[in-house]
Scaffold this active site. Sequence first.
Site, PDB file in Angstrom:
ATOM      1  CG  ASP A   1      -1.747   1.205   1.407  1.00  0.00           C
ATOM      2  OD1 ASP A   1      -1.784   2.054   0.480  1.00  0.00           O
ATOM      3  OD2 ASP A   1      -2.381   1.335   2.482  1.00  0.00           O
TER       4      ASP A   1
ATOM      5  N   GLY B   1       1.177   4.916  -0.033  1.00  0.00           N
ATOM      6  CA  GLY B   1       0.368   6.117   0.206  1.00  0.00           C
ATOM      7  C   GLY B   1       1.183   7.382   0.022  1.00  0.00           C
TER       8      GLY B   1
ATOM      9  CG  LEU C   1       4.367   6.353   6.399  1.00  0.00           C
ATOM     10  CD1 LEU C   1       3.760   5.903   7.729  1.00  0.00           C
ATOM     11  CD2 LEU C   1       5.875   6.507   6.540  1.00  0.00           C
TER      12      LEU C   1
ATOM     13  CD  GLU D   1      -6.003   4.409  -1.444  1.00  0.00           C
ATOM     14  OE1 GLU D   1      -6.016   5.085  -2.489  1.00  0.00           O
ATOM     15  OE2 GLU D   1      -5.520   4.815  -0.374  1.00  0.00           O
TER      16      GLU D   1
ATOM     17  CB  THR E   1      -0.978  11.676   3.786  1.00  0.00           C
ATOM     18  OG1 THR E   1      -0.050  10.599   3.710  1.00  0.00           O
ATOM     19  CG2 THR E   1      -0.280  12.997   3.530  1.00  0.00           C
TER      20      THR E   1
ATOM     21  N   GLY F   1      -0.994  14.363   7.801  1.00  0.00           N
ATOM     22  CA  GLY F   1      -0.058  15.293   7.158  1.00  0.00           C
ATOM     23  C   GLY F   1      -0.049  16.645   7.857  1.00  0.00           C
TER      24      GLY F   1
HETATM   25  N1  LIG Z   1       7.482   6.998  10.551  1.00  0.00           N
HETATM   26  C1  LIG Z   1       6.597   7.907  10.138  1.00  0.00           C
HETATM   27  N2  LIG Z   1       6.964   8.859   9.266  1.00  0.00           N
HETATM   28  C2  LIG Z   1       6.089   9.782   8.832  1.00  0.00           C
HETATM   29  N3  LIG Z   1       4.801   9.814   9.236  1.00  0.00           N
HETATM   30  C3  LIG Z   1       4.363   8.888  10.094  1.00  0.00           C
HETATM   31  C4  LIG Z   1       5.248   7.885  10.585  1.00  0.00           C
HETATM   32  N4  LIG Z   1       4.546   7.077  11.403  1.00  0.00           N
HETATM   33  C5  LIG Z   1       3.287   7.545  11.439  1.00  0.00           C
HETATM   34  N5  LIG Z   1       3.166   8.651  10.660  1.00  0.00           N
HETATM   35  C6  LIG Z   1       1.892   9.384  10.500  1.00  0.00           C
HETATM   36  O1  LIG Z   1       1.117   8.644   9.590  1.00  0.00           O
HETATM   37  C7  LIG Z   1       0.678   9.478   8.520  1.00  0.00           C
HETATM   38  C8  LIG Z   1       0.637   8.662   7.242  1.00  0.00           C
HETATM   39  O2  LIG Z   1      -0.325   7.627   7.436  1.00  0.00           O
HETATM   40  P1  LIG Z   1      -0.592   6.503   6.327  1.00  0.00           P
HETATM   41  O3  LIG Z   1       0.651   5.722   6.096  1.00  0.00           O
HETATM   42  O4  LIG Z   1      -1.792   5.759   6.762  1.00  0.00           O
HETATM   43  O5  LIG Z   1      -0.908   7.429   5.104  1.00  0.00           O
HETATM   44  P2  LIG Z   1      -0.576   7.228   3.554  1.00  0.00           P
HETATM   45  O6  LIG Z   1      -1.146   5.923   3.119  1.00  0.00           O
HETATM   46  O7  LIG Z   1       0.894   7.410   3.351  1.00  0.00           O
HETATM   47  O8  LIG Z   1      -1.357   8.464   2.936  1.00  0.00           O
HETATM   48  P3  LIG Z   1      -2.762   8.510   2.144  1.00  0.00           P
HETATM   49  O9  LIG Z   1      -3.508   7.239   2.438  1.00  0.00           O
HETATM   50  O10 LIG Z   1      -3.451   9.727   2.683  1.00  0.00           O
HETATM   51  O11 LIG Z   1      -2.327   8.605   0.721  1.00  0.00           O
HETATM   52  C9  LIG Z   1       1.661  10.634   8.488  1.00  0.00           C
HETATM   53  O12 LIG Z   1       1.062  11.787   7.945  1.00  0.00           O
HETATM   54  C10 LIG Z   1       2.002  10.798   9.955  1.00  0.00           C
HETATM   55  O13 LIG Z   1       1.025  11.582  10.613  1.00  0.00           O
HETATM   56 MG   LIG Z   2      -3.098   5.317   2.739  1.00  0.00          MG
END
Ligand SMILES: Nc1ncnc2c1ncn2[C@@H]1O[C@H](COP(=O)(O)OP(=O)(O)OP(=O)(O)O)[C@@H](O)[C@H]1O
Ligand SMILES: [Mg+2]
Length: 266
Positions: A7, A9, A12, A72, A102, A125
């Site tokens: 996944d 995103g 991450l 997704e 995010t 974010g």
């Molecule tokens: N190691 C890390 N580095 C950066 N952010 C982190 C970390 N661990 C947790 N976070 C938090 O998790 C959030 C990202 O969450 P997640 O991985 O679920 O989103 P994403 O899948 O990357 O984004 P989206 O689904 O919105 O495209 C970041 O914005 C931050 O608040």
């Molecule tokens: Mg995501």
Amino acid sequence: MEKIGIDAGGTLIKIAYEEHGKLHVKTYSIQEKNELLQWLKFISPGAVLHVTGGKNNLIPNLPSQKAHFIDEFQSLLEGTRYLMNIEKQPSKKDYLVVNIGTGTSIFHVAHHKIERLSGSGVSGGTLMGLGSIITGKSTFQELIALAEKGNHENSDLLVRDIYEPNEPPIFWDLTAANFGKVNHHKTSEKADHMAALIQLVGEITISLAGQLALHKNIHKIVFIGSALNGNRPLKNVLSSFQDKLSYKAIFLDKGAYAGAIGALLA
Ligand SMILES: Nc1ncnc2c1ncn2[C@@H]1O[C@H](COP(=O)(O)OP(=O)(O)OP(=O)(O)O)[C@@H](O)[C@H]1O
Ligand SMILES: [Mg+2]
């Protein structure tokens, strides 16, 4: 292994795979993409990659390692359902899924259907961006650790701050204005501001999700997404309105990996 769920995103890249009958998960940041690609080549050169998320194009489709794109929302639904079963929270009734990544998305899950109802840009974010402007710190762990030490009531103006000593017409402990006390309560500190920022993200999220739950007559809200990782302050805010808005908040231990697990299972 034959399959790996990925996944990718906005912030991450989450990975899920099975080895010797056991589910494994791991996370890479977008910046660590090259390390991830090396790991993928090393761990299982012939595996099929089941890729989901907005940044799925980061994962190349190679002859030796085929990449299949998986929807997704469907991945989130299947992964959340899988986790609810193994974490002993199965549900026959409809529920809401709130993915705090995010950005935030809110879904209505009914049987085998998932519908995106709404979302919010005040999300993970925002914790990172505004958090670093406010505190000067840049890692998620540092920001959360700071928030744990703070008290949002030193930065947020509460209903009781306005009404005291009178009896307020609404709950006295509600926030009247997020960050509304900063200018005249000079002793509030960065830790308090960081706690107030998490309070803001949590309040926006739950006021949206709570209204939708009320409208759809749903009483269970399942929270997923990496913004909840080790983030006790945010979980506390999201749980704190359960009585007022009559919902039950569910947090899944591996909720950050719902999308990756759902893609793996596809
Ligand atoms: N190691 C890390 N580095 C950066 N952010 C982190 C970390 N661990 C947790 N976070 C938090 O998790 C959030 C990202 O969450 P997640 O991985 O679920 O989103 P994403 O899948 O990357 O984004 P989206 O689904 O919105 O495209 C970041 O914005 C931050 O608040
Ligand atoms: Mg995501």
